[in-house]
Write a protein that holds these residues in place. Structure first.
Motif, mmCIF file in Angstrom:
data_model
loop_
_atom_site.group_PDB
_atom_site.id
_atom_site.type_symbol
_atom_site.label_atom_id
_atom_site.label_comp_id
_atom_site.label_asym_id
_atom_site.label_seq_id
_atom_site.Cartn_x
_atom_site.Cartn_y
_atom_site.Cartn_z
ATOM 1 N N ILE A 68 0.845 -1.205 0.000
ATOM 2 C CA ILE A 68 0.000 0.000 0.000
ATOM 3 C C ILE A 68 0.876 1.248 0.000
ATOM 4 O O ILE A 68 0.617 2.195 -0.752
ATOM 5 C CB ILE A 68 -0.974 -0.018 1.191
ATOM 6 C CG1 ILE A 68 -2.068 -1.058 0.938
ATOM 7 C CG2 ILE A 68 -1.578 1.365 1.432
ATOM 8 C CD1 ILE A 68 -2.985 -1.310 2.115
ATOM 9 N N ASN A 69 1.899 1.261 0.823
ATOM 10 C CA ASN A 69 2.815 2.409 0.844
ATOM 11 C C ASN A 69 3.494 2.586 -0.508
ATOM 12 O O ASN A 69 3.661 3.711 -0.985
ATOM 13 C CB ASN A 69 3.862 2.258 1.951
ATOM 14 C CG ASN A 69 3.276 2.399 3.328
ATOM 15 O OD1 ASN A 69 2.221 3.004 3.512
ATOM 16 N ND2 ASN A 69 3.942 1.821 4.317
ATOM 17 N N ASP A 72 0.984 4.111 -2.891
ATOM 18 C CA ASP A 72 0.779 5.525 -2.583
ATOM 19 C C ASP A 72 1.941 6.394 -3.068
ATOM 20 O O ASP A 72 1.734 7.537 -3.474
ATOM 21 C CB ASP A 72 0.569 5.725 -1.081
ATOM 22 C CG ASP A 72 -0.744 5.138 -0.585
ATOM 23 O OD1 ASP A 72 -1.635 4.841 -1.419
ATOM 24 O OD2 ASP A 72 -0.886 4.975 0.638
ATOM 25 N N GLU A 73 3.153 5.848 -3.037
ATOM 26 C CA GLU A 73 4.342 6.602 -3.461
ATOM 27 C C GLU A 73 4.562 6.569 -4.972
ATOM 28 O O GLU A 73 5.357 7.345 -5.493
ATOM 29 C CB GLU A 73 5.580 6.046 -2.748
ATOM 30 C CG GLU A 73 5.563 6.289 -1.254
ATOM 31 C CD GLU A 73 6.644 5.509 -0.515
ATOM 32 O OE1 GLU A 73 7.484 4.860 -1.177
ATOM 33 O OE2 GLU A 73 6.626 5.534 0.726
ATOM 34 N N LEU A 75 1.881 6.424 -7.481
ATOM 35 C CA LEU A 75 0.605 6.553 -8.189
ATOM 36 C C LEU A 75 0.766 7.073 -9.608
ATOM 37 O O LEU A 75 -0.061 6.785 -10.472
ATOM 38 C CB LEU A 75 -0.346 7.468 -7.410
ATOM 39 C CG LEU A 75 -0.948 6.868 -6.155
ATOM 40 C CD1 LEU A 75 -1.731 7.919 -5.392
ATOM 41 C CD2 LEU A 75 -1.825 5.672 -6.484
ATOM 42 N N TYR A 110 -8.203 -0.015 -5.421
ATOM 43 C CA TYR A 110 -7.499 0.870 -4.493
ATOM 44 C C TYR A 110 -6.659 1.898 -5.264
ATOM 45 O O TYR A 110 -6.706 3.093 -4.967
ATOM 46 C CB TYR A 110 -6.601 0.059 -3.556
ATOM 47 C CG TYR A 110 -5.796 0.919 -2.614
ATOM 48 C CD1 TYR A 110 -6.355 1.408 -1.440
ATOM 49 C CD2 TYR A 110 -4.478 1.266 -2.907
ATOM 50 C CE1 TYR A 110 -5.630 2.212 -0.578
ATOM 51 C CE2 TYR A 110 -3.739 2.074 -2.052
ATOM 52 C CZ TYR A 110 -4.316 2.534 -0.885
ATOM 53 O OH TYR A 110 -3.594 3.350 -0.047
ATOM 54 N N LYS A 114 -7.176 5.979 -5.153
ATOM 55 C CA LYS A 114 -6.087 6.860 -4.714
ATOM 56 C C LYS A 114 -5.679 7.832 -5.831
ATOM 57 O O LYS A 114 -5.371 8.996 -5.557
ATOM 58 C CB LYS A 114 -4.876 6.051 -4.245
ATOM 59 C CG LYS A 114 -5.131 5.189 -3.020
ATOM 60 C CD LYS A 114 -5.672 5.972 -1.847
ATOM 61 C CE LYS A 114 -4.607 6.655 -1.074
ATOM 62 N NZ LYS A 114 -5.054 7.330 0.134
ATOM 63 N N ARG A 115 -5.668 7.367 -7.053
ATOM 64 C CA ARG A 115 -5.319 8.247 -8.164
ATOM 65 C C ARG A 115 -6.365 9.352 -8.331
ATOM 66 O O ARG A 115 -6.018 10.509 -8.578
ATOM 67 C CB ARG A 115 -5.185 7.455 -9.470
ATOM 68 C CG ARG A 115 -3.891 6.675 -9.537
ATOM 69 C CD ARG A 115 -3.782 5.847 -10.790
ATOM 70 N NE ARG A 115 -2.419 5.331 -10.929
ATOM 71 C CZ ARG A 115 -2.071 4.400 -11.791
ATOM 72 N NH1 ARG A 115 -2.969 3.872 -12.611
ATOM 73 N NH2 ARG A 115 -0.822 3.982 -11.845
ATOM 74 N N GLU A 117 -8.331 10.498 -5.927
ATOM 75 C CA GLU A 117 -8.157 11.406 -4.786
ATOM 76 C C GLU A 117 -7.059 12.423 -5.092
ATOM 77 O O GLU A 117 -7.196 13.611 -4.801
ATOM 78 C CB GLU A 117 -7.791 10.628 -3.516
ATOM 79 C CG GLU A 117 -8.942 9.893 -2.896
ATOM 80 C CD GLU A 117 -8.525 9.053 -1.693
ATOM 81 O OE1 GLU A 117 -7.322 8.995 -1.345
ATOM 82 O OE2 GLU A 117 -9.416 8.443 -1.084
ATOM 83 N N ARG A 118 -5.971 11.955 -5.685
ATOM 84 C CA ARG A 118 -4.873 12.851 -6.050
ATOM 85 C C ARG A 118 -5.336 13.834 -7.134
ATOM 86 O O ARG A 118 -5.020 15.016 -7.090
ATOM 87 C CB ARG A 118 -3.669 12.057 -6.546
ATOM 88 C CG ARG A 118 -2.511 12.964 -6.979
ATOM 89 C CD ARG A 118 -1.308 12.190 -7.407
ATOM 90 N NE ARG A 118 -0.595 11.725 -6.223
ATOM 91 C CZ ARG A 118 0.554 11.074 -6.267
ATOM 92 N NH1 ARG A 118 1.124 10.794 -7.422
ATOM 93 N NH2 ARG A 118 1.146 10.690 -5.163
#
Length: 166
Positions: A68-69, A72-73, A75, A110, A114-115, A117-118
């Motif tokens: 997950i980290n 997130d780093e 994306l 996921y 996350k993408r 959200e960014r």
């Protein structure tokens, strides 16, 4: 059919409202609503949860957290299942299964969330073009970006910006 489903739906709506309005301490309220959802699920769905194997080793949890980290780093990168399963020290099939069990969604869902959200952050805080935002969020064209954005938010990036300005 369970009475808790309506309570959980209302809590989800409250979360959406908090995120949309972004009033002071909204993040704290979102966490409170999430905890309330968890309590409702434990109280009302515990029999169903008990039937499932929800025990995980700390090592599995750690490896999924590492993945997950990593997501997130990275994306903005073209992430692959090979890459993610390597980071998690698991086979691709096992990684996908464990990820879904722990998060309730697939790794790809996921990544998409996350993408987007960014992308929302970029829409709200910059004057970048839709193509520039798409690239910064890991999409190689605006068509895929628009499709994912609408799937996650129910709106197009242009609609979202107009709503936020209005």
């Amino acid at each position: 059919e369970n009475e808790a489903a309506e309570v959980i739906r209302e809590l989800i709506e409250k979360i959406e409202k908090e995120i949309g309005e972004k009033k002071q301490e909204y993040e704290t309220m979102v966490k409170i609503h999430l905890m309330n959802i968890l309590v409702e699920m434990i109280r009302n769905y515990d029999g169903r949860l008990a039937e499932q194997d929800v025990s995980y080793s700390s090592q599995t949890l750690h490896y999924i957290e590492m993945a997950i980290n990593y997501i997130d780093e990275h994306l903005d990168s073209d992430l692959t299942l090979d890459e993610l399963s390597d980071v998690a020290h698991m086979s691709k099939t096992y990684f996908c299964g464990q990820f879904r069990k722990l998060n309730g969604i697939s790794p790809w869902e996921y990544i998409t969330i996350k993408r987007i959200e960014r992308a929302i952050f970029y829409i709200e805080s910059t004057d970048l073009t839709r193509l520039e935002i798409a690239v910064k969020c890991g999409y190689n064209n605006t068509s895929n970006f628009y499709y994912a954005f609408k799937k996650v938010t129910g709106k197009t990036p242009g609609d979202y910006k107009r709503i936020k300005k209005g």
